[in-house]
Design a protein around this motif. Structure first.
Motif, PDB file in Angstrom:
ATOM      1  N   LEU A  41       9.531   4.609  11.838  1.00 15.23           N
ATOM      2  CA  LEU A  41       8.520   3.970  12.675  1.00 15.23           C
ATOM      3  C   LEU A  41       7.152   4.570  12.382  1.00 15.23           C
ATOM      4  N   PHE A  42       6.242   3.732  11.896  1.00 14.05           N
ATOM      5  CA  PHE A  42       4.857   4.133  11.658  1.00 14.05           C
ATOM      6  C   PHE A  42       3.972   3.500  12.733  1.00 14.05           C
ATOM      7  N   PRO A  43       2.696   3.915  12.830  1.00 11.87           N
ATOM      8  CA  PRO A  43       1.831   3.362  13.876  1.00 11.87           C
ATOM      9  C   PRO A  43       1.734   1.840  13.863  1.00 11.87           C
ATOM     10  N   SER A  56       0.831  -1.195   0.000  1.00 11.97           N
ATOM     11  CA  SER A  56       0.000   0.000   0.000  1.00 11.97           C
ATOM     12  C   SER A  56       0.870   1.251   0.000  1.00 11.97           C
ATOM     13  N   PRO A  57       0.388   2.375  -0.557  1.00 10.92           N
ATOM     14  CA  PRO A  57       1.180   3.615  -0.602  1.00 10.92           C
ATOM     15  C   PRO A  57       1.634   4.050   0.784  1.00 10.92           C
ATOM     16  N   ILE A  58       2.744   4.723   0.821  1.00  9.55           N
ATOM     17  CA  ILE A  58       3.323   5.146   2.094  1.00  9.55           C
ATOM     18  C   ILE A  58       2.395   6.082   2.859  1.00  9.55           C
ATOM     19  N   GLN A  59       1.557   6.843   2.122  1.00 10.47           N
ATOM     20  CA  GLN A  59       0.631   7.757   2.803  1.00 10.47           C
ATOM     21  C   GLN A  59      -0.423   7.001   3.615  1.00 10.47           C
ATOM     22  N   HIS A  60      -0.668   5.733   3.271  1.00 12.97           N
ATOM     23  CA  HIS A  60      -1.662   4.927   3.988  1.00 12.97           C
ATOM     24  C   HIS A  60      -1.094   4.325   5.267  1.00 12.97           C
ATOM     25  N   MET A  61       0.195   4.520   5.517  1.00 11.89           N
ATOM     26  CA  MET A  61       0.814   3.936   6.700  1.00 11.89           C
ATOM     27  C   MET A  61       0.648   4.812   7.935  1.00 11.89           C
ATOM     28  N   GLY A  62       0.103   6.008   7.761  1.00 11.06           N
ATOM     29  CA  GLY A  62      -0.110   6.893   8.895  1.00 11.06           C
ATOM     30  C   GLY A  62       1.056   7.847   9.099  1.00 11.06           C
ATOM     31  N   PRO A  63       0.990   8.693  10.117  1.00  9.72           N
ATOM     32  CA  PRO A  63       2.075   9.646  10.378  1.00  9.72           C
ATOM     33  C   PRO A  63       3.292   8.954  10.979  1.00  9.72           C
ATOM     34  N   PRO A  64       4.495   9.273  10.520  1.00  5.55           N
ATOM     35  CA  PRO A  64       5.707   8.661  11.095  1.00  5.55           C
ATOM     36  C   PRO A  64       5.920   9.113  12.540  1.00  5.55           C
ATOM     37  N   ASP A  65       6.304   8.167  13.397  1.00  6.92           N
ATOM     38  CA  ASP A  65       6.594   8.483  14.795  1.00  6.92           C
ATOM     39  C   ASP A  65       8.057   8.842  15.006  1.00  6.92           C
ATOM     40  N   TYR A  66       8.943   8.151  14.285  1.00 11.69           N
ATOM     41  CA  TYR A  66      10.371   8.405  14.478  1.00 11.69           C
ATOM     42  C   TYR A  66      11.127   7.934  13.241  1.00 11.69           C
ATOM     43  N   VAL A  67      12.266   8.573  12.979  1.00 13.45           N
ATOM     44  CA  VAL A  67      13.108   8.191  11.846  1.00 13.45           C
ATOM     45  C   VAL A  67      14.559   8.427  12.218  1.00 13.45           C
ATOM     46  N   SER A  68      15.427   7.545  11.787  1.00 13.82           N
ATOM     47  CA  SER A  68      16.863   7.744  11.996  1.00 13.82           C
ATOM     48  C   SER A  68      17.634   6.850  11.038  1.00 13.82           C
ATOM     49  N   VAL A  69      18.920   7.149  10.914  1.00  9.80           N
ATOM     50  CA  VAL A  69      19.835   6.284  10.160  1.00  9.80           C
ATOM     51  C   VAL A  69      20.369   5.221  11.112  1.00  9.80           C
ATOM     52  N   VAL A  70      20.284   3.962  10.713  1.00 14.95           N
ATOM     53  CA  VAL A  70      20.805   2.860  11.524  1.00 14.95           C
ATOM     54  C   VAL A  70      21.663   1.964  10.635  1.00 14.95           C
ATOM     55  N   HIS A  71      22.400   1.067  11.274  1.00 10.62           N
ATOM     56  CA  HIS A  71      23.152   0.038  10.550  1.00 10.62           C
ATOM     57  C   HIS A  71      22.627  -1.316  10.989  1.00 10.62           C
ATOM     58  N   ILE A  72      22.392  -2.183  10.012  1.00 10.52           N
ATOM     59  CA  ILE A  72      21.725  -3.459  10.284  1.00 10.52           C
ATOM     60  C   ILE A  72      22.591  -4.616   9.789  1.00 10.52           C
TER      61      ILE A  72
END
Length: 354
Positions: A282-284, A251-267
Protein backbone atom coordinates in the motif's frame (compact mmCIF):
# COMPACT_ATOMS: atom_id res chain seq x y z
CA UNK A 1 10.51 -6.97 -20.52
CA UNK A 2 13.66 -7.01 -18.53
CA UNK A 3 14.74 -6.51 -15.00
CA UNK A 4 14.54 -3.04 -13.53
CA UNK A 5 17.17 -2.23 -10.91
CA UNK A 6 17.84 1.15 -9.40
CA UNK A 7 20.96 0.37 -7.42
CA UNK A 8 24.24 -1.31 -8.16
CA UNK A 9 24.22 -4.96 -7.12
CA UNK A 10 26.92 -7.19 -5.71
CA UNK A 11 27.61 -10.25 -7.80
CA UNK A 12 27.98 -12.53 -4.82
CA UNK A 13 28.37 -12.65 -1.11
CA UNK A 14 32.07 -13.39 -1.40
CA UNK A 15 32.93 -9.98 -2.80
CA UNK A 16 33.67 -8.54 0.58
CA UNK A 17 35.26 -5.13 0.79
CA UNK A 18 37.26 -3.47 3.55
CA UNK A 19 34.13 -2.29 5.30
CA UNK A 20 32.68 -5.79 5.38
CA UNK A 21 35.47 -7.88 6.92
CA UNK A 22 36.40 -7.73 10.54
CA UNK A 23 39.58 -9.55 11.48
CA UNK A 24 40.04 -10.99 14.92
CA UNK A 25 43.29 -10.81 16.80
CA UNK A 26 44.44 -11.66 20.28
CA UNK A 27 46.26 -8.99 22.22
CA UNK A 28 47.80 -10.11 25.48
CA UNK A 29 45.12 -11.43 27.79
CA UNK A 30 42.30 -9.61 25.98
CA UNK A 31 40.34 -10.19 22.84
CA UNK A 32 40.72 -7.52 20.22
CA UNK A 33 39.13 -6.75 16.88
CA UNK A 34 41.18 -5.68 13.92
CA UNK A 35 38.95 -3.42 11.83
CA UNK A 36 39.70 -2.46 8.25
CA UNK A 37 38.08 0.95 8.21
CA UNK A 38 39.16 4.44 7.21
CA UNK A 39 42.48 4.09 8.98
CA UNK A 40 42.86 0.60 7.45
CA UNK A 41 44.21 -0.93 10.64
CA UNK A 42 42.87 -0.13 14.07
CA UNK A 43 42.76 -2.24 17.18
CA UNK A 44 39.81 -2.02 19.49
CA UNK A 45 40.58 -4.02 22.59
CA UNK A 46 37.69 -5.74 24.29
CA UNK A 47 38.23 -5.60 28.03
CA UNK A 48 37.34 -8.69 30.00
CA UNK A 49 34.74 -8.77 32.74
CA UNK A 50 35.11 -6.94 36.02
CA UNK A 51 38.13 -8.27 37.89
CA UNK A 52 35.96 -8.90 40.91
CA UNK A 53 33.63 -11.16 38.95
CA UNK A 54 34.84 -14.69 38.22
CA UNK A 55 34.77 -15.42 34.49
CA UNK A 56 32.04 -17.71 33.24
CA UNK A 57 34.16 -18.88 30.33
CA UNK A 58 35.02 -22.45 29.62
CA UNK A 59 37.39 -23.30 32.41
CA UNK A 60 35.46 -26.51 32.36
CA UNK A 61 33.86 -27.66 29.13
CA UNK A 62 31.14 -29.71 30.93
CA UNK A 63 29.85 -26.42 32.38
CA UNK A 64 28.82 -25.40 28.86
CA UNK A 65 27.04 -28.70 28.34
CA UNK A 66 25.29 -28.35 31.70
CA UNK A 67 24.08 -24.84 30.78
CA UNK A 68 22.82 -26.19 27.44
CA UNK A 69 20.90 -29.05 29.01
CA UNK A 70 19.29 -27.31 31.98
CA UNK A 71 18.74 -23.72 30.88
CA UNK A 72 18.37 -23.77 27.10
CA UNK A 73 21.29 -23.01 24.83
CA UNK A 74 22.08 -19.67 26.49
CA UNK A 75 20.42 -17.48 29.14
CA UNK A 76 17.54 -19.91 29.34
CA UNK A 77 16.68 -19.37 25.65
CA UNK A 78 16.40 -21.95 22.92
CA UNK A 79 18.49 -21.82 19.77
CA UNK A 80 15.46 -20.57 17.79
CA UNK A 81 14.89 -17.74 20.27
CA UNK A 82 18.54 -16.69 20.02
CA UNK A 83 18.36 -16.73 16.21
CA UNK A 84 15.24 -14.57 16.36
CA UNK A 85 17.06 -12.09 18.55
CA UNK A 86 19.97 -11.86 16.10
CA UNK A 87 17.60 -11.31 13.17
CA UNK A 88 15.13 -9.01 14.92
CA UNK A 89 17.31 -5.90 14.78
CA UNK A 90 17.78 -5.77 18.55
CA UNK A 91 21.04 -3.92 19.11
CA UNK A 92 24.06 -6.21 19.23
CA UNK A 93 26.82 -4.29 20.90
CA UNK A 94 29.45 -3.12 18.41
CA UNK A 95 27.63 -4.48 15.33
CA UNK A 96 29.11 -3.36 12.01
CA UNK A 97 28.10 -3.81 8.40
CA UNK A 98 24.88 -5.06 6.86
CA UNK A 99 21.87 -6.26 8.90
CA UNK A 100 22.09 -9.90 9.95
CA UNK A 101 19.26 -11.06 7.68
CA UNK A 102 21.25 -9.91 4.65
CA UNK A 103 23.57 -12.86 5.22
CA UNK A 104 20.80 -15.41 4.61
CA UNK A 105 19.52 -18.22 6.79
CA UNK A 106 21.27 -19.55 9.86
CA UNK A 107 22.59 -23.05 9.18
CA UNK A 108 23.87 -23.83 12.67
CA UNK A 109 24.92 -22.16 15.91
CA UNK A 110 26.23 -23.14 19.32
CA UNK A 111 27.91 -21.98 22.49
CA UNK A 112 31.61 -22.81 22.66
CA UNK A 113 34.94 -21.46 23.87
CA UNK A 114 37.70 -19.49 22.17
CA UNK A 115 41.05 -20.74 23.42
CA UNK A 116 44.14 -18.55 23.51
CA UNK A 117 47.40 -20.40 22.85
CA UNK A 118 49.39 -17.65 24.56
CA UNK A 119 47.42 -16.93 27.73
CA UNK A 120 45.67 -20.32 27.91
CA UNK A 121 42.50 -18.33 28.57
CA UNK A 122 39.16 -19.79 27.49
CA UNK A 123 36.27 -17.42 26.84
CA UNK A 124 32.73 -18.29 25.86
CA UNK A 125 31.56 -17.33 22.39
CA UNK A 126 28.39 -17.91 20.42
CA UNK A 127 29.23 -19.00 16.87
CA UNK A 128 26.63 -18.53 14.14
CA UNK A 129 27.00 -20.13 10.71
CA UNK A 130 25.13 -18.31 7.94
CA UNK A 131 24.82 -19.47 4.35
CA UNK A 132 28.30 -18.25 3.43
CA UNK A 133 29.64 -16.44 6.53
CA UNK A 134 30.69 -17.24 10.08
CA UNK A 135 29.62 -14.79 12.80
CA UNK A 136 31.52 -14.58 16.09
CA UNK A 137 29.79 -13.14 19.13
CA UNK A 138 31.26 -12.79 22.61
CA UNK A 139 28.99 -12.64 25.65
CA UNK A 140 28.13 -10.29 28.48
CA UNK A 141 26.32 -12.56 30.93
CA UNK A 142 25.54 -9.73 33.36
CA UNK A 143 23.41 -7.89 30.78
CA UNK A 144 22.64 -10.99 28.70
CA UNK A 145 24.07 -9.20 25.68
CA UNK A 146 25.86 -10.33 22.54
CA UNK A 147 29.03 -8.46 21.57
CA UNK A 148 30.00 -8.42 17.90
CA UNK A 149 33.49 -9.81 17.23
CA UNK A 150 33.58 -10.44 13.48
CA UNK A 151 31.90 -11.74 10.32
CA UNK A 152 34.15 -14.01 8.28
CA UNK A 153 33.48 -15.23 4.69
CA UNK A 154 33.67 -19.02 4.56
CA UNK A 155 35.21 -19.11 1.10
CA UNK A 156 38.52 -17.83 2.47
CA UNK A 157 38.64 -19.92 5.64
CA UNK A 158 40.56 -23.07 6.44
CA UNK A 159 39.50 -25.26 9.35
CA UNK A 160 40.54 -28.59 10.78
CA UNK A 161 40.07 -30.73 13.87
CA UNK A 162 42.92 -30.59 16.37
CA UNK A 163 43.82 -34.17 17.33
CA UNK A 164 43.86 -35.01 21.00
CA UNK A 165 47.33 -35.34 22.52
CA UNK A 166 47.19 -37.98 25.26
CA UNK A 167 50.38 -36.64 26.82
CA UNK A 168 49.00 -33.13 27.32
CA UNK A 169 46.21 -31.57 29.34
CA UNK A 170 44.53 -29.92 26.39
CA UNK A 171 40.76 -29.91 26.11
CA UNK A 172 39.11 -32.40 23.76
CA UNK A 173 36.83 -31.62 20.79
CA UNK A 174 38.82 -28.67 19.39
CA UNK A 175 38.99 -27.19 15.91
CA UNK A 176 40.98 -24.36 14.40
CA UNK A 177 40.03 -21.75 11.80
CA UNK A 178 42.49 -19.60 9.88
CA UNK A 179 43.01 -17.76 6.61
CA UNK A 180 45.52 -15.48 4.96
CA UNK A 181 43.84 -12.53 6.71
CA UNK A 182 42.89 -14.12 10.06
CA UNK A 183 45.29 -15.46 12.66
CA UNK A 184 44.43 -19.01 13.78
CA UNK A 185 41.62 -19.29 16.27
CA UNK A 186 41.00 -22.41 18.32
CA UNK A 187 37.48 -23.27 19.47
CA UNK A 188 36.45 -25.90 21.98
CA UNK A 189 33.13 -27.67 21.41
CA UNK A 190 31.14 -29.12 24.33
CA UNK A 191 31.23 -32.64 22.88
CA UNK A 192 32.37 -34.75 19.95
CA UNK A 193 28.98 -34.68 18.21
CA UNK A 194 28.96 -30.87 18.13
CA UNK A 195 32.51 -30.83 16.78
CA UNK A 196 31.65 -33.10 13.87
CA UNK A 197 28.43 -31.16 13.19
CA UNK A 198 30.44 -27.96 12.81
CA UNK A 199 33.01 -29.61 10.55
CA UNK A 200 30.30 -31.07 8.32
CA UNK A 201 28.33 -27.81 7.99
CA UNK A 202 31.36 -25.59 7.41
CA UNK A 203 32.84 -27.86 4.74
CA UNK A 204 29.49 -28.08 2.99
CA UNK A 205 28.84 -24.32 3.10
CA UNK A 206 32.39 -23.44 2.04
CA UNK A 207 32.05 -25.71 -1.00
CA UNK A 208 28.72 -24.10 -1.92
CA UNK A 209 30.13 -20.59 -1.42
CA UNK A 210 32.78 -21.36 -4.04
CA UNK A 211 30.55 -23.15 -6.54
CA UNK A 212 27.11 -21.58 -6.04
CA UNK A 213 27.53 -17.96 -4.93
CA UNK A 214 24.23 -16.35 -3.97
CA UNK A 215 23.33 -12.70 -4.22
CA UNK A 216 22.88 -10.88 -0.90
CA UNK A 217 19.57 -9.54 -2.18
CA UNK A 218 18.30 -13.09 -2.71
CA UNK A 219 19.33 -14.04 0.81
CA UNK A 220 17.46 -11.05 2.17
CA UNK A 221 14.23 -11.78 0.29
CA UNK A 222 14.12 -15.45 1.26
CA UNK A 223 14.42 -14.59 4.94
CA UNK A 224 11.94 -11.71 4.89
CA UNK A 225 9.18 -13.94 3.52
CA UNK A 226 6.73 -14.67 4.92
CA UNK A 227 6.62 -11.16 6.41
CA UNK A 228 4.81 -12.36 9.53
CA UNK A 229 6.67 -10.19 12.04
CA UNK A 230 6.77 -6.40 12.38
CA UNK A 231 10.50 -6.11 11.80
CA UNK A 232 10.24 -8.27 8.65
CA UNK A 233 7.56 -5.96 7.23
CA UNK A 234 9.67 -2.89 7.91
CA UNK A 235 12.75 -4.43 6.32
CA UNK A 236 10.72 -5.69 3.35
CA UNK A 237 9.43 -2.15 2.71
CA UNK A 238 13.02 -0.91 2.49
CA UNK A 239 14.11 -3.87 0.40
CA UNK A 240 11.38 -3.44 -2.23
CA UNK A 241 12.35 0.18 -2.86
CA UNK A 242 15.76 -0.95 -4.13
CA UNK A 243 15.18 -4.50 -5.37
CA UNK A 244 15.30 -5.57 -9.03
CA UNK A 245 11.69 -6.04 -10.22
CA UNK A 246 11.04 -7.90 -13.47
CA UNK A 247 8.58 -6.56 -16.08
CA UNK A 248 8.19 -3.26 -14.26
CA UNK A 249 5.88 -0.68 -15.87
CA UNK A 250 5.26 2.98 -15.21
CA UNK A 251 7.10 5.44 -13.00
CA UNK A 252 9.91 4.05 -10.75
CA UNK A 253 8.84 2.56 -7.47
CA UNK A 254 10.74 5.27 -5.57
CA UNK A 255 8.31 7.85 -7.03
CA UNK A 256 5.34 6.10 -5.42
CA UNK A 257 6.18 7.43 -1.96
CA UNK A 258 6.79 5.58 1.32
CA UNK A 259 4.95 2.24 1.69
CA UNK A 260 2.20 2.25 4.32
CA UNK A 261 1.68 -1.50 4.61
CA UNK A 262 2.78 -4.77 3.02
CA UNK A 263 1.69 -8.37 3.38
CA UNK A 264 1.32 -11.65 1.52
CA UNK A 265 -2.24 -12.18 0.27
CA UNK A 266 -4.05 -14.62 -2.01
CA UNK A 267 -6.15 -13.20 -4.83
CA UNK A 268 -8.90 -14.63 -7.03
CA UNK A 269 -10.31 -12.74 -10.00
CA UNK A 270 -13.09 -13.65 -12.40
CA UNK A 271 -10.80 -14.74 -15.24
CA UNK A 272 -8.50 -17.16 -13.40
CA UNK A 273 -9.02 -20.26 -11.32
CA UNK A 274 -7.49 -20.85 -7.91
CA UNK A 275 -5.61 -18.62 -5.54
CA UNK A 276 -2.65 -16.55 -6.68
CA UNK A 277 -0.15 -15.58 -4.02
CA UNK A 278 0.84 -11.93 -4.20
CA UNK A 279 2.81 -9.34 -2.30
CA UNK A 280 0.40 -6.44 -1.84
CA UNK A 281 1.99 -3.11 -0.95
CA UNK A 282 0.00 0.00 0.00
CA UNK A 283 1.45 3.32 -1.16
CA UNK A 284 -0.04 6.80 -0.58
CA UNK A 285 -1.74 6.83 -4.02
CA UNK A 286 -1.53 3.24 -5.26
CA UNK A 287 -1.86 -0.44 -4.37
CA UNK A 288 1.02 -2.40 -5.88
CA UNK A 289 0.83 -6.13 -6.65
CA UNK A 290 3.98 -8.24 -7.07
CA UNK A 291 4.65 -11.96 -7.39
CA UNK A 292 7.61 -13.93 -6.05
CA UNK A 293 8.90 -17.13 -7.65
CA UNK A 294 8.90 -20.47 -5.81
CA UNK A 295 12.57 -20.16 -4.84
CA UNK A 296 11.99 -16.64 -3.49
CA UNK A 297 14.72 -15.25 -5.72
CA UNK A 298 12.89 -13.01 -8.19
CA UNK A 299 10.11 -10.43 -7.96
CA UNK A 300 7.77 -9.74 -10.90
CA UNK A 301 5.45 -6.79 -11.41
CA UNK A 302 1.76 -7.76 -11.62
CA UNK A 303 0.04 -4.39 -11.64
CA UNK A 304 -1.06 -1.41 -9.60
CA UNK A 305 -4.44 0.01 -8.60
CA UNK A 306 -5.23 3.66 -7.76
CA UNK A 307 -6.33 3.92 -4.13
CA UNK A 308 -8.81 6.69 -4.92
CA UNK A 309 -10.70 4.54 -7.42
CA UNK A 310 -10.82 1.38 -5.30
CA UNK A 311 -13.15 0.46 -2.44
CA UNK A 312 -12.83 -2.45 -0.04
CA UNK A 313 -15.86 -4.49 1.03
CA UNK A 314 -15.63 -6.89 3.96
CA UNK A 315 -16.73 -10.44 3.24
CA UNK A 316 -15.59 -12.60 6.14
CA UNK A 317 -13.57 -12.10 9.30
CA UNK A 318 -13.93 -15.70 10.44
CA UNK A 319 -10.77 -17.68 11.27
CA UNK A 320 -9.56 -19.33 8.08
CA UNK A 321 -11.75 -17.05 5.95
CA UNK A 322 -10.30 -13.56 6.27
CA UNK A 323 -11.62 -12.16 3.01
CA UNK A 324 -12.55 -8.85 1.44
CA UNK A 325 -13.21 -7.57 -2.08
CA UNK A 326 -11.52 -4.79 -4.03
CA UNK A 327 -13.90 -3.10 -6.47
CA UNK A 328 -13.64 -0.19 -8.86
CA UNK A 329 -15.27 1.21 -11.99
CA UNK A 330 -12.30 0.49 -14.26
CA UNK A 331 -11.29 -2.89 -12.83
CA UNK A 332 -12.65 -6.35 -12.31
CA UNK A 333 -13.50 -7.36 -8.76
CA UNK A 334 -10.63 -8.96 -6.86
CA UNK A 335 -11.32 -11.35 -3.99
CA UNK A 336 -8.52 -10.98 -1.45
CA UNK A 337 -7.75 -13.53 1.26
CA UNK A 338 -5.39 -12.65 4.12
CA UNK A 339 -3.19 -15.10 6.00
CA UNK A 340 -3.77 -13.66 9.49
CA UNK A 341 -6.22 -11.44 11.36
CA UNK A 342 -3.66 -8.66 11.81
CA UNK A 343 -3.21 -8.29 8.05
CA UNK A 344 -6.97 -8.37 7.47
CA UNK A 345 -7.65 -5.66 10.04
CA UNK A 346 -4.85 -3.43 8.73
CA UNK A 347 -5.98 -3.68 5.11
CA UNK A 348 -9.59 -2.90 6.01
CA UNK A 349 -8.48 0.03 8.17
CA UNK A 350 -6.26 1.56 5.48
CA UNK A 351 -8.57 0.95 2.54
CA UNK A 352 -11.86 2.06 4.17
CA UNK A 353 -10.68 5.23 5.86
CA UNK A 354 -11.38 8.50 4.09
Amino acid sequence: MGCCSVTQRHTGVDEVGPDEIELLELSGDHLGVWSLGESRLQLSVRSSRDDNQPPSCCTSVPQVEQRRNHAGVLWGKSREELHGRIFSQQPIRGWEGRPAHMYGEIIHSSLMCLHSKHSKEKREHFLVLFSFHLLLLSLDHTKQDFIYEGMLPLSGLSFHIIPMDNDSCQSPHMFEISSSMVHPKIFICPNAAELHTWMKHMKDRRHKSRTQPSSPSHCALSYLLPCDEHWKREELKKYLLHAPIWEWEGSPIQHMGPPDYVSVVHIINTHRQGLQERLMILFPQDILLLSVDNKQLNITYQGRLPRRGVRATEKSALPGRLEFELQGELMETLHVSCTCLEDYQNWIFHLQRA
